[in-house]
Each structure stands twice: as C-alpha cells, then as structure tokens.
Design an enzyme around this catalytic site. Sequence first.
Site, short mmCIF file in Angstrom:
data_model
loop_
_atom_site.label_atom_id
_atom_site.label_comp_id
_atom_site.label_asym_id
_atom_site.label_seq_id
_atom_site.Cartn_x
_atom_site.Cartn_y
_atom_site.Cartn_z
N GLY A 503 9.23 -56.32 46.57
CA GLY A 503 8.08 -57.19 46.36
C GLY A 503 7.00 -56.87 47.37
O GLY A 503 7.11 -55.90 48.12
N GLY A 504 5.99 -57.69 47.37
CA GLY A 504 4.88 -57.47 48.29
C GLY A 504 5.30 -57.67 49.73
O GLY A 504 4.61 -57.25 50.64
N LYS A 522 16.43 -60.72 51.57
CA LYS A 522 15.09 -60.11 51.58
C LYS A 522 14.79 -59.61 52.99
O LYS A 522 14.85 -60.38 53.95
CB LYS A 522 14.06 -61.16 51.15
CG LYS A 522 12.64 -60.76 51.45
CD LYS A 522 11.63 -61.61 50.72
CE LYS A 522 11.35 -61.01 49.37
NZ LYS A 522 10.33 -61.66 48.61
N ASP A 617 1.03 -66.49 44.68
CA ASP A 617 1.44 -65.31 43.91
C ASP A 617 2.37 -65.71 42.77
O ASP A 617 3.47 -65.18 42.64
CB ASP A 617 2.10 -64.29 44.84
CG ASP A 617 2.21 -62.93 44.17
OD1 ASP A 617 1.45 -62.68 43.21
OD2 ASP A 617 3.05 -62.12 44.59
#
Length: 788
Positions: A503-504, A522, A617
């Site tokens: 992801g970003g 993550k 987002d």
Amino acid sequence: MVVMRLLLLLLLLCGFLFSLHAPSRATAADTLSRGRSLAGDERLVSSNGKFALGFFQMGSKPSNNTFNSYLGIWFHNVPKLTPVWSANGEHPISNLVSPELMISGDNNLVILARDTIIWSTQANITVNSTVAVLLANGNLVLRSSSNSSDIFWQSFDYPTDTLLPGAKFGRNKVTGFNRRFVSRRNLNDQAPGIYSNSLALDESMRLSWKSSTEYWSSGEWNGKYFNSLPEMSDRTFNNYMLVNNDQEIYFSYTLVNESTIFQVLLDVSGQWKVRIWGQHDWITFSYSPRIQCDVYAVCGAFAICSNKANPLCYCMKGFSIRSPDDWELEDRTGGCIRNTPLGCNGSDKSTKGMTDKFYPVPFIRLSANGIGKQNATSAKACAELCLSNCSCTAYSYGQGGCSIWLDELINVATDDNGEILYLRLAAKEVQSWKGHKHGTIISVSVGVSIVALVFIFLFVIWRSRKRSSPQMDNDQGGIGITAFRYVDMKRATKNFSEKLGVGGFGSVFKGHLSDSVAIAVKCLDGAQQGEKQFRSEVSSIGIIQHVNLVKLIGFCSEGDRRLLVYEYMPNRSLDAHLFQSHGPVLDWNIRYQIALGVARGLAYLHHSCRDCIIHCDIKPQNILLDASFTPKIADFGMAKFLGRDFSRVVTTMRGTIGYLAPEWISGTDITSKVDVYSYGMVLLEIISGRRNWGKKSFTDDDHARYFPVQVMDKLLNGGIGSLVDANVLGDVNQVERVCKVACWCIQDNEFDRPTMVEVVKFLEGLSEPDMPPVPRLLHAMTGGSPSM
Ligand SMILES: *[C@@H]1O[C@H](CO)[C@@H](O)[C@H](O)[C@H]1NC(C)=O
Ligand SMILES: *[C@@H]1O[C@H](CO)[C@@H](O)[C@H](O)[C@H]1NC(C)=O
Ligand SMILES: *[C@@H]1O[C@H](CO)[C@@H](O)[C@H](O)[C@H]1NC(C)=O
Ligand SMILES: *[C@@H]1O[C@H](CO)[C@@H](O)[C@H](O)[C@H]1NC(C)=O
Ligand SMILES: *[C@@H]1O[C@H](CO)[C@@H](O)[C@H](O)[C@H]1NC(C)=O
Ligand SMILES: *[C@@H]1O[C@H](CO)[C@@H](O)[C@H](O)[C@H]1NC(C)=O
Ligand SMILES: *[C@@H]1O[C@H](CO)[C@@H](O)[C@H](O)[C@H]1NC(C)=O
Ligand SMILES: *[C@@H]1O[C@H](CO)[C@@H](O)[C@H](O)[C@H]1NC(C)=O
C-alpha cells in the site's frame, strides 16, 4: 478517459483561481529586440502568461548580502519560484554586478555584466536582425525578426532539469546532438548536479550518477508507455509519445489542457518526478526510482541511507557531515568525513594501521563496488586483509564470502535482510566512545549489569502479568494492544515471506501467532517519528474499535522498524470481488450490506471517536471483507503514524486518483467531506461492479460510458434498473436510493455533500434523499450531450 477529464477540470478550477491573483501582466512583453535590454526585475512573459524569463536569485539572504543571480525561465503563476530552465548555471553572476540580457552586435542573445559577456547563445546567424521570444510553451527562441520560422537557437535544445510539454528529449541520429536532463546541484544552486537522464537508442530512459553508474531504467517503450512506468498510460493530464526514425529518436509529451501547470523533472534527489501544481504546493504523481535510497550514492561517502529515517541520510559511526549547509539544501554529495584519522595516516606509522578497529553496522545493503577476496576464507582473515591495506575502509564477510572496500564508501543503505558491514575506524575513536559511554572499570559495568538483569527480570514478570504496557491500556475496558518483538514477527510471518499486498504506507504480510490466529502485519515505510510518539499513537488508534473497522491487535517498534499487527481478513479486499472478471459476483444484498457497513464505519470515524479522524484514502482496496463479508475499513489513522508529511503520502499514492475530492487539488482545507466524496465514488463502483474508469472505456463513446454520468442520466431520465451489474438482480427502489446517495456524495462543493451520519440514515431508509443536482464537473464534462 472521461475520469481523466474530470480531474482535468478540477485542475482547471485551480487555473481559474490562479488567474484571479496573478499580477497584472498586460504590460509585460514576450519579445526582446535589438536595442532593448532586460535587467533587474524586468522580465519577458509568454503570451499566455504561463512562463516568465528574467534574472532570478534563490535561497535566503547570505550574510554578506550577495546573491548568485541566474537568467532563467520559471512558472509565472506559481508563487513558489520554480525554474524550468537556466542559462548560466555554471557561471552564476553576483547581483552586485547588475547583469543585462540583450541582443549583441553579432545578433546573438548575450548576458552582459561589467562589459563582459558571461553567456551567449553562440549561434551562426545568417540574417541581419534577430529577436528573442519567450513562446507560450516556455521555449525561448532566437529567431529572425522578419521570419518567425527561421530559428537559430532555442532553449528547448539546451535543457537543464525540466522537460516541458512540446520539447524533445532525445537525440538527432545524424548529427549526434543529444538533449538530456541533468539535476541541479542543490535547491539554491543552478549548477549542474551529479544525476542525469538520457534517452537510450533502445527506447528507454536511463538515470545515471556522474554519467557513469546507471541506477534506474524506465524499461523500453511499448507504444504507449515505458514498461516500468505503467502509470504513464493514465492520460489525465498529458499524452506521451516516442518518435524513432532514421533522423532522430525522442520522447515528448503534450498537455491535455494547456492551462495545467505540469512539470517533469530530474530532481536534486536524483529522482525523475512528474508533478502538478495544486495551488499551495506541488503534488508529485510519480517518482522514479520510487524508493529514494535506490538513487545511487544519494547520501554521499560514509553516510547511510535509510528510507525509514528522517532525515534520510546519516553519517556512519565515527564520521561527521562534511558540509552541513549543503546537506540542508539536499546536496549530500560531500558526504561525511572521519573524526579521527586511521592509523595509516596517524603518528604511529610503524604499525601501518594494524591498530585500527572494526565497528559492525548491521542490516546493511552493501555497495556493489566491493572487491571480492576469495582466498580469505574466514572472517578473521578478511579483517586482516583489510587492515593490511591502508586504502581499505570496510569489509564484510557474509554469503558472498569476503569483500573489502577501498577509499570512499558510497551507496550504502539500510536493509532489514541485509548483511553486517565492518567499518574501519581508528582505535582512538573507538576508545573514546568506550571512555564516555560505558565506563572503564569492569567491576562497575558488572555491577550495572546485575542491577539491569534484576530489572529486566522484574519487568518480564510484570509484563507477563499485564500482557501489555500500561500505556497501551485504557480506561474504556482493557483493550489489549500487544507490543510484539521483531523476532517474533519475523517468525510469525515466516521471515516476511507471504506478501498480501503493498500500500501507500508499506507492505503487508500474512502471519500466524502461536495460537494459530491469522494476522496481517504491516511494515510501515517512512514512519518519521520516535518510539514514544509511535506508541502513544498506537494506543490512541487502538481505542478506535468498531465492527466495520479492521482491528489493531498489536505493534512492534524496534530501532527504526515500525510494524502494525491487524486481524487477518480471509475474504481480502472489495476490489478483488467487484472487479475480477471470473469467480462469483457479489449479489445485490451483500453489496448493499457492504455499502451500509462502510458508511457506518466512516460515520464512527468522523463523529463518534474522541477526535475526528479523516481517512483520506477510501477506495475498494482499503475495504476488507471478513469470512461473512462484513466490510472493515483498513488504514484509518495512518496520518497519525506518518507524521506531518501526510499530504505528500496521500497525493503520491497511485491508483487513488479517481477517488480524490476536488479540494485536494484546489488546495482548500481538507475536511471529513473528502471521505464522503471518495465514498460516493466507491458506492458507484459497488453499484456497477466495475471501475468508474477503466481500460475498456478508452473509446469514443466515453461520455456515455463514464459511470457517474450514466447514473445521473438514469436518475433524471429513468431506467435506473439497467445500471446494476447485469448478473445481479436488485430491488429497483433500493438501487435508486443508493444512486441518489452516491450523486449527493460526489457534489463539487463539500457543503452540498451529506455527512456520513446522514448517508447511513439515507441508506437505512430513515430519511429520504432529494433528487441530487448534477455535479458541475460532470455537467461540464458532457458538454452539450442531449441526454442531460
Ligand atoms: C482548459 O482550461 C481552461 C481554463 O480553465 C478552460 O477555459 C478551457 O475550457 C479548458 N479547455 C478544455 C479543452 O477543456
Ligand atoms: C559571500 O559569501 C559567499 C558564501 O558564503 C561567498 O561564496 C562569496 O564569495 C561571498 N562574497 C563576497 C563578495 O564576499
Ligand atoms: C558556426 O560556423 C562555424 C564556421 O562555419 C562552425 O565552425 C561552427 O561549428 C558553427 N557553429 C554552430 C553552433 O553551428
Ligand atoms: C543585410 O544588410 C545589408 C546592408 O544593410 C544588405 O545589403 C543585405 O542584403 C542584408 N542581408 C540580409 C540577409 O537581409
Ligand atoms: C522563413 O524561414 C524558413 C526556415 O528558414 C524558410 O523555410 C522560409 O522559406 C522562410 N520564409 C520566408 C518568407 O522567407
Ligand atoms: C591519508 O591521508 C591522505 C592525505 O594526507 C589522504 O589523501 C588519504 O585519504 C588518507 N587515507 C585515509 C585512509 O584516511
Ligand atoms: C590472498 O592472495 C593475495 C595475493 O593474491 C595475498 O597477498 C594474500 O596474502 C592472500 N591472503 C590469504 C588470506 O591467503
Ligand atoms: C590495496 O588493495 C587493492 C586491491 O586489492 C590494491 O589495488 C592496492 O594496491 C592495495 N593498496 C596497498 C597500499 O596495498
């Protein structure tokens, strides 16, 4: 393609705003002719008002009141001075000299200062009279005064760091004339820097360091885009082209709307960037290479690059920054210098540096220019080999055997899976830290160790009783956010082997805790804050719990590593179900429940938490589905984890551009209504079962196909039932309700959009939405379309 137009219109909006506060430019001319000169603050402005040419200075005022002055071209309407070309980068002029630009006796354009020619176009001129004109595309041309196609020199042929629309990037195969791009030395200095970008004959762009070491390639041109830059197929703002024939090979682009302020440049950082001016600042869409530390030697000698650190570069142990002022301006080529000279250079020449020590630096991506020494078959032999050569500055002994590095050590970066680098330091240097930090009396350190052990023991007992640190608990009833050790995370994820996605904010890996609970881990990229702040933010995010939000189970914070541990979602993300062409489609009921669940999750984030949290987002990839297809929003609160540079993170993320509210680009303050807008776009995708934009819609009947336009059309003219995915039967009243809500959510003006609480009420049928007005941008997009 139509969505691109939508975005474009957003930009036009910005263009319009610019024109409001642009200075009056009625008097500024775009042409300099013989007998006139340009000096001081005078400038040429292109006929469209977009570019200006004149002398400029950059940076803050130096103490002795002298600036370097450059002749250059910049965006006239961008308040943050952004040069796109400069003439005399290598020969800066002091402002005390009052330089002038004029057409000289031989009809060339020259910079004259104190009767000396500092710079000249040096063209062979075959007419009696020339003029210099700043064209609307930012090209400065020297041409015949009577015939505008008779051009003798143009700035597009001598570019600096910026590729403007209409300029050619590439070479003439017959004459060998090559136009390439060179980064600037630093943020204030227009001198050529060390990075360059050339177009190779195989139709690829190549970035290199000091014209020798290539560190990135765009991949070859495939007719539409360079292979490693698929985002170039997005034609929102511009159209790219590559021409390759017997005479020349070049890459170029045009703008979809000339009013867009768009820049493609080779930045001081060594990255090729594509960006757009969004009223308050530049918004960068693409960075190549994407990871800053992949730019060769970006930190200079004896410095380490870490994508997770802020600042990016730091000196190796025993070294200090050579030129702090340049570092501030992002010019780190000076690197770091040794605090204490090595034995070889010191007073004890007799031992020839054999007294030097090695300092281990773990987790290092080694520089490729090491010299392999196959006959040193142990770490000790490798160390001795290095000590025996006065030029040797480091060694490593790992999977590849023994390698040594001579002289300057460059291009070193951190890497979680990296090796240990042994850095050679003077014995005195190493001793000086021991003296300061650990004390020299052994008994003291033993005593300290025993006390420390007792403390650690007590701490472990206390921890095992509490299962989490006190900071992680909260008064709302024992939510357990566990602090994990990095080694445990490594084990749980089998050394980060099963990647779920990128992801970003970083990569996500699947793992299992000892009790076989599946987790998603993550690894945050670019987290910029210290451990304490990270922990306090983890605890504040941990409190946020809702059935439609992904649950945070724990975290890990060790060194510069920041990991977040979430519950694992077996049905992955919504985009996988909505947009894949094979596999079962979600039926209308499930879709409706997903739409409602996401709305509830967002309403909770916006209104029920202690602080309002804007997600920023919302997109199908961030909506995860559990085993029973209950939607759970992921990635909320990331703004907090990443710190102040948040806007950059969001605007540079790829693939989310179709969900960005107009405020992002117009530069007004961001409120929770940006999430409402994105939610509206997602809702349309939930209804249609396909992306609002997509490759399929690159056809001529775009207007008819862009889904938001169709929804508006059907709402106004009837036939809403035909909108839902053909494979799904939906209750027409419910579909109509959802369509109306979606159109309210994507209104241009944030004040027209409902709050998420209102959206939930509409979806639940507790209140009835009115017929939405056609969003202005959609309206403009369809132009005179008869159906609307
Ligand atoms: C381009 O932008 C300008 C200024 O905002 C606008 O007036 C014009 O209509 C746009 N052109 C196209 C083709 O969309
Ligand atoms: C002013 O300072 C700059 C940088 O400190 C130096 O390069 C320059 O030579 C100085 N100029 C004068 C006139 O002293
Ligand atoms: C100008 O003409 C001279 C002599 O004809 C030639 O040597 C030179 O290369 C030419 N310069 C340019 C820039 O074409
Ligand atoms: C340049 O000027 C001279 C004299 O003024 C004239 O004879 C000549 O024809 C002119 N040449 C051109 C190319 O215009
Ligand atoms: C103007 O210059 C161009 C390029 O040198 C030439 O092809 C054209 O014939 C010229 N036109 C006139 C009217 O002189
Ligand atoms: C030793 O000193 C010389 C100059 O005195 C310098 O060029 C060289 O880099 C030094 N070598 C080391 C390993 O510090
Ligand atoms: C390795 O070989 C070089 C010459 O090839 C020699 O100088 C060196 O001593 C050897 N090192 C070991 C550890 O054998
Ligand atoms: C150090 O090692 C390199 C590579 O093996 C060699 O080229 C160089 O001459 C050596 N220098 C000294 C002073 O031995």
